[in-house]
Scaffold this active site. Structure first.
Site, mmCIF file in Angstrom:
data_model
loop_
_atom_site.group_PDB
_atom_site.id
_atom_site.type_symbol
_atom_site.label_atom_id
_atom_site.label_comp_id
_atom_site.label_asym_id
_atom_site.label_seq_id
_atom_site.Cartn_x
_atom_site.Cartn_y
_atom_site.Cartn_z
ATOM 1 N N ASP A 1 0.855 -1.189 0.000
ATOM 2 C CA ASP A 1 0.000 0.000 0.000
ATOM 3 C C ASP A 1 0.891 1.240 0.000
ATOM 4 O O ASP A 1 2.123 1.133 -0.015
ATOM 5 C CB ASP A 1 -0.972 -0.005 1.184
ATOM 6 N N GLU B 1 -11.367 2.096 -7.952
ATOM 7 C CA GLU B 1 -11.830 2.053 -9.347
ATOM 8 C C GLU B 1 -11.586 3.417 -10.011
ATOM 9 O O GLU B 1 -12.522 4.151 -10.332
ATOM 10 C CB GLU B 1 -13.319 1.699 -9.401
ATOM 11 N N LYS C 1 -4.955 3.259 -11.077
ATOM 12 C CA LYS C 1 -4.614 1.931 -11.610
ATOM 13 C C LYS C 1 -3.426 2.019 -12.579
ATOM 14 O O LYS C 1 -2.551 1.143 -12.582
ATOM 15 C CB LYS C 1 -5.832 1.312 -12.307
ATOM 16 N N HIS D 1 -11.504 -10.789 -11.022
ATOM 17 C CA HIS D 1 -12.484 -10.020 -10.243
ATOM 18 C C HIS D 1 -13.012 -10.857 -9.082
ATOM 19 O O HIS D 1 -13.736 -11.829 -9.284
ATOM 20 C CB HIS D 1 -13.628 -9.578 -11.176
#
Length: 736
Positions: free
Chosen positions: A354, A413, A418, A461
Site C-alpha cells: 500500500d 476504481e 490503476k 475479479h
C-alpha cells in the site's frame, strides 16, 4: 471375497474392519459400484458366524463426500427418454433406481449384527446417511458432518429425513435438514447424531471398544413402544411445533424449492409410520423431487457444472501447470486484505503493498482478525494462525514484487490510480510474471494500455467479502494470452474458489447484471411501487436481498460513479432516466451512500437497519400496493437479469452456458432454484420468455426489448443448453 472399493479384515475378537477406499478417487463417493459392493459386504458380515460386529471406516483423509450426483443426472436422463414411450414404466424405474441406496442401508440396519461408523473428517450426504444407518457412530475432532442435498434442489433420500428426526431434537433436526447445515463434532454429538468424539488416531480403536462393550443391533424405532424425541405429530407438543416449522419453511424459502417442500412432507408423513413404510414415503417424495425442473437445473448448475469448472473446464489444455509460490497484491484495503488472507491460507506467500507501511500493516491486521475469530471458535489454532500470518509481508516497497509469479491490483476504481500502480509494479516484476486487475467494471483492454506487456495482463475479479464469496470472474482482454489465463485459473484453483471466464466489456458479466437488478428496483420506485413491496418482491423471487438493500451494500456512490463514467464514455448516445435522477438526489444532494456511511435507502444502526422514511421525498409518494401484481414484480426482477445475461451471451462476453448459470448464482445470488439466469429462460421456454419480455416492453419500457438471439431461438423453439451445449456434452453426443 474381494471388492474394488472395500476391504474386510476380521480380528481375533470377531470384529470386522470394513475400510472404504475407492481407487483413483481423492474422496469416497457413492456410485452404483459402491452400492452393489456394500450390499454384498453386509451379506458377507451376516453370513460369517465368526464376525460378531463390524466397523466401517474410510481409507482416505475424509469419510465421504456423499453421492455422485452425475449418477442421478444419468438416472433422470434415462427417465425423460423412457417417459416419452411409457410414462408409468419410466416413473417406476426412476422410483426403484433412486431408492437402491435406501434399501442397502435398511438392510445393514436390520441385519441383526451391530455396525459402528468410524467417521473421520468430512462426511456429507449419502456418507452421513450411511453413518446414521449404523448402530453407533464415533467421530474424530475434525468432523464436518452434513446433509447438504437441499442446496442442490434435493433432500436426503437414503433415510436421512427419517433417522435424523427419530434421533435428534425436532427443532434442531429440522434446521439441520432444511438449511443443509454442516455440523462440527460437538454439535453433532449434542444432536445425538454422533455417540462419541475422539482423536483421529484412536478412531477405529474407539469404535471396536464400543462393539466389545455391547451395541444393540436393533434400532430403538424397530422396537415396540418407541417414542419420538418431540412426541407424536398429532399431540399437544406436535401442534405447537409443526405449524411453526411450516411457517419458518415458508419464510425462508417462499415455497420456491420443491426439495425443501417435499422434505417437510416426507418428515411429517414418515414420522406417523413404522420405519419401512416411512422410508417408502421418503423414497416416493424423493423420486417426485427428482422429476422437477428446479432439481434438474440445480443439480446441473450447482454440482455438475460447478465441478467441471473447478476441475479446469476452461483451462487451455496446451499450457503447463503453474507452481505459484508468491503473489503480490497492490492495495491493502478491504478487498486487497481479503485476497491476501485467502492466498496465505492456501499456503502461498504474499507481498501486500500500500502507499505507506501503516496502510499495509492495517491490511495484514484484517487477516489477523479473521484468524483470531477462527481460533476463538475452535476452527483453528494459534500455531496455524502464526504460520498463515508469517506468509504475508506487508510493505510499501514495490521492489519486493521482483520474485512474484502473479501480481493482483486491488486499488480504487480510478483509471489514473490503476495506471500508476501498474507502471510501478511492471518496472520491477520478472518478465514472465502475470499482472491481474481486480476491477469490477472497467474494461481490461483499456486498463492494459498502461502495460508494456498486455499479453500478460488479465482481469481477476473477486467478490466481497473475499473469504466468503466462492466465485472469481476472470476477464480476458483483447491481447490476453492463454498463458495468463492458465496462471489465473491455476491460482483460483489453489485458493479453492470457482472460476468463470468472460471476454472484455464494460461491467463484464456479474457487475453488469447485478446493476440491472438494482436499477430495476429504482425504476420500480419511480413507478410508484412502495419500497417495502419492492424489497419483498426481490426476496420472494428468490434473491438473497431486495434490490434497494443490495444497492446500499454495493454502495450508491459507486453506482453513481459507474453511471457517471458510462455517461462520459457514451457521450451523446447516453439516455438519461429516473435512475440518474434518483442516484444524483441520494448521493450528490443528500450524501446517502449506503451501508458504508450508515445511510442509503436504509438507515443503519449497527447490525440493525430499517427502510429510510424519507424515500418518498426523493421519488414521490408511492401508490397503493393493491394496484400492483406481486407476481409481475417478481418476474420483472428476474426477467431483467436473465435478459441482460442473454444479451451478454449474444455479445460473446459470455461464451459458456455453465458459466452464465454458476456465475449468476455464486456471484450475485440469482434465484438458485432456477439453476441460474439462462436455465431460468430454458425452464420457462424461450417462446414464453420472449412473449413476457414483449409484454413488459409495452408496459414498462424498451429496456425489456428481447435481443435478436432470443427472438431467433424463440422462433426455432430452442434452448440455451440445446443450442450451446457445454463442450463435454458435445463430445458425448458426438460419441453417441
Amino acid at each position: 471375497m474381494t471388492y474394488k472399493n472395500f476391504t474386510i479384515e476380521t480380528d481375533e475378537d470377531g470384529i470386522a474392519l470394513i475400510t472404504w477406499d475407492m481407487p483413483e478417487k481423492s474422496m469416497n463417493v457413492i456410485d452404483l459400484s459402491v452400492m452393489e459392493e456394500l450390499d454384498a459386504v453386509v451379506d458377507q458380515v451376516v453370513g460369517d458366524d465368526a464376525i460378531k460386529g463390524a466397523v466401517i471406516t474410510s481409507g482416505k483423509n475424509a469419510f465421504s463426500g456423499g453421492a455422485d450426483l452425475t449418477m442421478l443426472e444419468g438416472l433422470l436422463k434415462d427417465f425423460h427418454v423412457q417417459r416419452a414411450k411409457d410414462p408409468e414404466a419410466a416413473a417406476k424405474a426412476l422410483f426403484e433406481g433412486s431408492r437402491k441406496l435406501t434399501l442397502v442401508y435398511r438392510k445393514l440396519e436390520t441385519c441383526g449384527k451391530p455396525f459402528v461408523a468410524a467417521v473421520n473428517n468430512t462426511s456429507m450426504g449419502g456418507g452421513t446417511e450411511l453413518a446414521l444407518a449404523c448402530h453407533a457412530r464415533v467421530a474424530d475432532e475434525d468432523l464436518k458432518m452434513g446433509l447438504p442435498e437441499v442446496k442442490v434442489g434435493l433432500f436426503p433420500g437414503a433415510g436421512g429425513t427419517q433417522r435424523v428426526m427419530r434421533m435428534a431434537d425436532g427443532q434442531q433436526g429440522m434446521q439441520f435438514l432444511l438449511q443443509g447445515k454442516t455440523l462440527r463434532a460437538p454439535q453433532a454429538k449434542q444432536l445425538k447424531l454422533v455417540d462419541e468424539v475422539t482423536q483421529s488416531k484412536k478412531l477405529v480403536a474407539a469404535a471396536k471398544k464400543m462393539l466389545k462393550a455391547g451395541i444393540d443391533p436393533v434400532k430403538p424405532w424397530d422396537k415396540k413402544g418407541f417414542k419420538l424425541p418431540n412426541g407424536n405429530i398429532y399431540s399437544p407438543a406436535g401442534f405447537q411445533f409443526w405449524p411453526a416449522a411450516n411457517a419458518i419453511y415458508r419464510r425462508e424459502t417462499f415455497d420456491n424449492y420443491p426439495g425443501a417442500r417435499y422434505l417437510l412432507h416426507a418428515v411429517v408423513e414418515g414420522l406417523q409410520l413404522p420405519m419401512d413404510l416411512a422410508l417408502q414415503v421418503e423414497s416416493r417424495y424423493f423420486a417426485k423431487v427428482l422429476q422437477t425442473p428446479e432439481a434438474a437445473n440445480m443439480i446441473r448448475s450447482l454440482f455438475v457444472s460447478m465441478q467441471e469448472l473447478n476441475k479446469g473446464a476452461r483451462r487451455p489444455i496446451d499450457q503447463r501447470p503453474n507452481n505459484i509460490k508468491k503473489v503480490g497484491i497492490l492495495g491493502a484495503g478491504f478487498m486487497g486484505a481479503g485476497i491476501a488472507y485467502v492466498t496465505a491460507q492456501a499456503g502461498i506467500n504474499v507481498v501486500l503493498i500500500d502507499r505507506d507501511q501503516e496502510a499495509a500493516d492495517k491490511g495484514k491486521a484484517h487477516t489477523e482478525d479473521l484468524l483470531s475469530k477462527a481460533v476463538k471458535r475452535g476452527r483453528s489454532t494459534e500455531d496455524k494462525k502464526a504460520k498463515i500470518l508469517s506468509r504475508i509481508q506487508a510493505t510499501a516497497d514495490y521492489e519486493e514484487l521482483a520474485d512474484c509469479d502473479l501480481v493482483i491490483e486491488a486499488v480504487f476504481e480510478d483509471r489514473e490510480i490503476k495506471k500508476t500502480v501498474t507502471e510501478k509494479a511492471e518496472a520491477v516484476m520478472k518478465s514472465r510474471a502475470i499482472y491481474a486487475s481486480n476491477t469490477s467494471t472497467l474494461p481490461i483492454t483499456s486498463l492494459a494500455q498502461a502495460s508494456k506487456r498486455p499479453k500478460n495482463f488479465i482481469g481477476i475479479h473477486f467478490f466481497s467479502p473475499v473469504d466468503k464469496m466462492m466465485l472469481v470472474e476472470v476477464i480476458m482482454g483483447k491481447r490476453t494470452s492463454d498463458r495468463a489465463l492458465a496462471m489465473a485459473l491455476d491460482y483460483i484453483k489453489a485458493i479453492k474458489k470457482t472460476p468463470i471466464v468472460v471476454n472484455d466489456s464494460r461491467g463484464f458479466y456479474t457487475s453488469r447484471v447485478v446493476m440491472t437488478y438494482i436499477r430495476e428496483g429504482l425504476m420500480m420506485l419511480a413507478d410508484g411501487i412502495p419500497a417495502p413491496m419492492i424489497e419483498n418482491a426481490g426476496k420472494m423471487a428468490g434473491m438473497p436481498v431486495g434490490p434497494l438493500s443490495l444497492g446500499d451494500e454495493v454502495a450508491l456512490d459507486l453506482a453513481w460513479k459507474i453511471v457517471s463514467a458510462t455517461r462520459k464514455d457514451l457521450g451523446v448516445k447516453y439516455v438519461e432516466g429516473p435512475l440518474d435522477n434518483i442516484l444524483e438526489e441520494m448521493v450528490v444532494k443528500r450524501e446517502r451512500f449506503g451501508r458504508k456511511n450508515g445511510k442509503g435507502f436504509y438507515d443503519y444502526n449497527g447490525k440493525d437497519k430499517s427502510l429510510w422514511p424519507g424515500i418518498p421525498d426523493v421519488v414521490g409518494q408511492p401508490k397503493s400496493a393493491d394496484s400492483f401484481n406481486i407476481e409481475e414484480l417478481k418476474q420483472r426482477l428476474l426477467v431483467m437479469q436473465a435478459l441482460e445475461s442473454a444479451r451478454i451471451f449474444e455479445e460473446n462476453c459470455l461464451t459458456d452456458v455453465r458459466e452464465a448459470d454458476v456465475g449468476s448464482i455464486l456471484g450475485f445470488g440469482f434465484a438458485p432454484y432456477t439453476g441460474g439466469t439462462l436455465s431460468y429462460i430454458d425452464m420457462m421456454g424461450t417462446t414464453a420468455f420472449v412473449e413476457l419480455c414483449k409484454k413488459f416492453t409495452r408496459k414498462w419500457g424498451p429496456r425489456f426489448k428481447p435481443n435478436k438471439l432470443l427472438r431467433e431461438m424463440a422462433k426455432n423453439n430452442e434452448t440455451f443448453y440445446g443450442r450451446f451445449p457445454p463442450k463435454g456434452e458435445v463430445a458425448v453426443k458426438d460419441a453417441a
